[in-house]
Design a protein around this motif. Structure first.
Motif, short mmCIF file in Angstrom:
data_model
loop_
_atom_site.label_atom_id
_atom_site.label_comp_id
_atom_site.label_asym_id
_atom_site.label_seq_id
_atom_site.Cartn_x
_atom_site.Cartn_y
_atom_site.Cartn_z
N TYR A 37 0.83 -1.20 0.00
CA TYR A 37 0.00 0.00 0.00
C TYR A 37 0.87 1.26 0.00
CZ TYR A 37 -3.40 3.40 1.84
OH TYR A 37 -4.18 4.51 2.05
N ASN A 38 1.94 1.24 0.81
CA ASN A 38 2.83 2.40 0.90
C ASN A 38 3.66 2.60 -0.36
OD1 ASN A 38 1.95 3.04 3.49
ND2 ASN A 38 3.52 1.79 4.49
N ASP A 39 3.77 1.56 -1.18
CA ASP A 39 4.51 1.69 -2.43
C ASP A 39 3.82 2.64 -3.42
OD1 ASP A 39 6.53 0.04 -1.59
OD2 ASP A 39 5.76 -1.76 -2.58
N PHE A 40 2.51 2.84 -3.21
CA PHE A 40 1.75 3.74 -4.10
C PHE A 40 1.84 5.16 -3.53
CE2 PHE A 40 -0.08 -0.43 -4.79
CZ PHE A 40 -0.32 -0.47 -6.16
N ALA A 41 3.05 5.67 -3.41
CA ALA A 41 3.27 6.96 -2.74
C ALA A 41 2.61 8.12 -3.48
CB ALA A 41 4.77 7.22 -2.60
N THR A 66 -15.12 4.05 -8.32
CA THR A 66 -13.66 4.15 -8.27
C THR A 66 -13.26 4.88 -6.99
OG1 THR A 66 -13.65 6.23 -9.53
CG2 THR A 66 -13.38 4.17 -10.77
N LEU A 67 -12.12 4.52 -6.47
CA LEU A 67 -11.57 5.15 -5.27
C LEU A 67 -10.14 5.56 -5.55
CD1 LEU A 67 -11.93 5.88 -2.27
CD2 LEU A 67 -11.15 3.57 -1.70
N LEU A 68 -9.90 6.86 -5.51
CA LEU A 68 -8.56 7.40 -5.71
C LEU A 68 -7.99 7.72 -4.33
CD1 LEU A 68 -6.56 8.35 -7.94
CD2 LEU A 68 -7.62 10.61 -7.76
N ILE A 184 -17.25 -5.47 -0.77
CA ILE A 184 -16.53 -4.74 -1.82
C ILE A 184 -15.58 -5.70 -2.54
CG2 ILE A 184 -14.94 -2.85 -2.33
CD1 ILE A 184 -15.90 -1.58 0.33
N THR A 185 -15.76 -5.83 -3.85
CA THR A 185 -14.88 -6.65 -4.67
C THR A 185 -13.98 -5.73 -5.49
OG1 THR A 185 -16.52 -8.43 -4.84
CG2 THR A 185 -14.75 -8.41 -6.47
N VAL A 186 -12.67 -5.89 -5.33
CA VAL A 186 -11.71 -5.06 -6.05
C VAL A 186 -11.53 -5.60 -7.46
CG1 VAL A 186 -9.34 -4.21 -6.12
CG2 VAL A 186 -10.52 -4.44 -3.92
N LYS A 187 -11.79 -4.75 -8.45
CA LYS A 187 -11.67 -5.16 -9.85
C LYS A 187 -10.30 -4.83 -10.43
CE LYS A 187 -15.30 -4.53 -12.41
NZ LYS A 187 -16.38 -3.83 -13.15
N GLU A 188 -9.74 -3.71 -9.98
CA GLU A 188 -8.45 -3.27 -10.52
C GLU A 188 -7.78 -2.31 -9.55
OE1 GLU A 188 -6.72 -1.27 -14.67
OE2 GLU A 188 -8.71 -0.70 -13.93
N ILE A 189 -6.46 -2.41 -9.45
CA ILE A 189 -5.66 -1.45 -8.68
C ILE A 189 -4.49 -1.02 -9.56
CG2 ILE A 189 -4.20 -1.07 -6.67
CD1 ILE A 189 -5.78 -3.09 -5.13
N LYS A 190 -4.34 0.29 -9.71
CA LYS A 190 -3.22 0.78 -10.51
C LYS A 190 -2.60 2.02 -9.88
CE LYS A 190 -6.16 3.42 -13.72
NZ LYS A 190 -6.56 3.58 -15.16
N SER A 191 -1.33 2.22 -10.16
CA SER A 191 -0.60 3.37 -9.64
C SER A 191 -0.90 4.60 -10.49
CB SER A 191 0.90 3.07 -9.66
OG SER A 191 1.64 4.19 -9.19
N VAL A 192 -1.12 5.74 -9.83
CA VAL A 192 -1.37 7.00 -10.52
C VAL A 192 -0.57 8.10 -9.83
CG1 VAL A 192 -3.67 6.42 -11.39
CG2 VAL A 192 -3.42 7.39 -9.10
#
Length: 215
Positions: A37-41, A66-68, A184-192
Motif C-alpha cells: 500500500y505504501n509503495d503507491f506513494a 472508483t476510489l482514488l 466490496i470486490t476489487v476489480k483493478e488497482i493501478k498506480s497514478v
C-alpha cells in the motif's frame, strides 16, 4: 493416569502454538499488504464493485465505482455521490439534490468510505485472526483474514481476502453493528500520480451546488 495427564498438556501446548501461529501469519500478511500500500506513494486508483445489504433494514444495493487514494486522502466516485477527503475535511456531493455536505469525519464514518484506512493502526485497534485460503474473483489464490475491533465504534467485523501473488486486497467485507453488510470486490488497482488539490471539492465545477456545513 500420568501418561494421560502428559497427553493433555501436549494437546494444550499444540493448541496454543496453533493459535499463536495463526495470529503471527495474519500479522505478517497484513504487514506486507501495508508495505505494498505504501509503495503507491503518488497515489492509487481502485476500481470496485460494491454490494450493500441489510435484511433487517430491507436494504439491498449494488453499484460500481472508483476510489482514488493518496495517503489518507481520497476521492470516491459512485453513481449516487462524489466524496473528496483532504485528510481533515470531507465533502460529499449528491447530484440528485445538488447538495454538498461538509464534515470532519472520524472512526467508522471515515472507514466506511475508505475501508483501507484501518490498516494504518490495525495492530492497535483490532484483534486479528487467520481464517484460511480461498480463490479470488480473479481466480487467484488468496489469504482470508478477519479483524474484530477492540472497542465498539460502529464496526462489528472486517473480513479481508488478500491475493497471495500481490498481497493486495481482492475483497473487503465490512459488517456494521447496525446490521449493514458492505461487500466490496476489487476489480483493478493501478498506480497514478495525482496532486493533493485533487482531494478538495472543486467549487468552480459545481456552481449551482448548495453547501451544507455540518461541522
Amino acid at each position: 493416569m500420568k501418561n494421560k495427564g502428559i497427553s493433555i498438556v501436549i494437546v494444550l501446548l499444540l493448541a496454543i502454538n496453533a493459535v499463536y501461529s495463526q495470529k503471527t501469519d495474519a500479522t505478517a500478511i497484513l504487514d506486507k499488504t501495508i508495505q505494498k500500500y505504501n509503495d503507491f506513494a503518488t497515489g492509487m486508483e481502485i476500481g470496485f464493485a460494491a454490494n450493500i445489504r441489510s435484511p433487517q433494514n430491507n436494504i439491498s444495493e449494488s453499484f460500481e465505482g472508483t476510489l482514488l487514494i493518496k495517503g489518507d486522502k481520497l476521492l470516491l466516485t459512485t453513481p449516487d455521490a462524489l466524496s473528496w477527503f483532504n485528510g481533515e475535511t470531507l465533502w460529499t456531493y449528491m447530484p440528485r439534490t445538488q447538495e454538498v455536505n461538509v464534515s470532519n469525519p472520524g472512526g467508522s464514518d471515515l472507514q466506511s468510505i475508505n475501508p483501507l484506512l484501518f490498516l494504518q493502526n490495525y495492530k492497535k485497534e483490532f484483534n486479528v485472526s487467520y481464517i484460511g485460503e480461498s480463490t479470488s474473483s480473479n481466480n487467484r489464490m488468496a489469504y482470508d483474514i478477519a479483524l474484530i475491533p477492540k472497542r465498539k465504534d460502529g464496526i462489528e467485523k472486517i473480513e479481508l481476502q488478500i491475493e497471495k501473488s500481490t498481497f493486495l486486497p481482492s475483497k473487503i467485507v465490512m459488517t456494521m453493528e447496525n446490521d449493514i453488510r458492505n461487500n466490496i470486490t476489487v476489480k483493478e488497482i493501478k498506480s497514478v500520480n495525482v496532486p493533493d488539490t485533487k482531494f478538495v471539492f472543486p467549487e468552480k465545477e459545481f456552481p449551482d451546488a448548495e453547501i451544507v456545513d455540518l461541522r
